[in-house]
Structures are given as structure tokens and as C-alpha cells.
Design a protein around this motif. Structure first.
Motif, short mmCIF file in Angstrom:
data_model
loop_
_atom_site.label_atom_id
_atom_site.label_comp_id
_atom_site.label_asym_id
_atom_site.label_seq_id
_atom_site.Cartn_x
_atom_site.Cartn_y
_atom_site.Cartn_z
N PHE A 92 -42.07 67.23 -8.96
CA PHE A 92 -40.59 67.57 -9.60
C PHE A 92 -40.78 68.88 -9.64
CE2 PHE A 92 -40.58 62.86 -11.10
CZ PHE A 92 -39.44 62.93 -10.51
N LEU A 93 -42.02 69.53 -9.96
CA LEU A 93 -41.88 71.25 -10.08
C LEU A 93 -41.18 71.73 -8.81
CD1 LEU A 93 -42.87 73.46 -11.77
CD2 LEU A 93 -45.08 73.59 -10.70
N LEU A 127 -39.49 70.33 -6.66
CA LEU A 127 -37.90 70.04 -6.51
C LEU A 127 -37.10 70.88 -7.46
CD1 LEU A 127 -36.19 67.66 -5.38
CD2 LEU A 127 -36.32 66.73 -7.59
N ILE A 128 -37.48 71.06 -8.55
CA ILE A 128 -37.02 72.03 -9.59
C ILE A 128 -36.74 73.35 -8.85
CG2 ILE A 128 -36.89 73.09 -11.68
CD1 ILE A 128 -38.05 70.45 -12.90
N CYS A 129 -37.89 73.91 -8.24
CA CYS A 129 -37.73 75.20 -7.78
C CYS A 129 -36.95 75.46 -6.55
CB CYS A 129 -39.41 75.82 -7.49
SG CYS A 129 -40.25 75.94 -8.87
N SER A 130 -37.25 74.44 -5.89
CA SER A 130 -36.28 74.57 -4.48
C SER A 130 -34.72 74.31 -4.95
CB SER A 130 -36.61 73.54 -3.61
OG SER A 130 -36.49 72.13 -4.10
N SER A 131 -34.51 73.47 -5.67
CA SER A 131 -33.21 73.34 -6.14
C SER A 131 -32.64 74.57 -6.95
CB SER A 131 -32.95 72.32 -7.11
OG SER A 131 -33.23 72.54 -8.51
N ILE A 132 -33.34 75.32 -7.71
CA ILE A 132 -33.13 76.63 -7.96
C ILE A 132 -32.70 77.64 -7.21
CG2 ILE A 132 -33.63 78.75 -9.71
CD1 ILE A 132 -35.11 76.71 -11.28
#
Length: 54
Positions: free
Chosen positions: A9-10, A12-17
Motif C-alpha cells: 500500500f505504501l 501504491l500510494i507513492c505511485s499514485s501520487i
């Protein structure tokens, strides 16, 4: 398992940002296109990093 899902999830969050931040950068017109048209760009001061306004 909890640590692996947290890492996932970390990432995933970084790539979506990064993906969401690249959208306005890619939509910003190039300086050559601005010189040819006489349209007032209200957001040019946000992208003028080095102060090379001609």
C-alpha cells in the motif's frame, strides 16, 4: 503478511501520487507554443522556476 500488505500500500500510494502529479505537468504547454499565441496564461508564474520569463 501485515508488513507485506503495508509495503504494498505504501508503494501504491507513492505511485499514485507521482501519476497524479504528472498529469498537470504533461498538460502544461511548452514555451514555444506560448510565444506563438497571445493567450494570457494565469498559471505561468507557478511553472516559472528559474525566472526566465522573456
Amino acid at each position: 503478511m501485515f508488513i507485506l500488505s503495508g509495503i504494498f500500500f505504501l508503494v501504491l500510494i507513492c505511485s499514485s501520487i507521482l501519476a497524479l502529479a504528472s498529469i498537470p505537468i504533461s498538460l502544461y504547454p511548452k514555451k514555444k507554443a506560448i510565444r506563438n499565441t497571445h493567450v494570457k496564461d494565469y498559471y505561468s508564474s507557478l511553472f516559472d522556476v528559474y525566472g526566465d520569463e522573456a
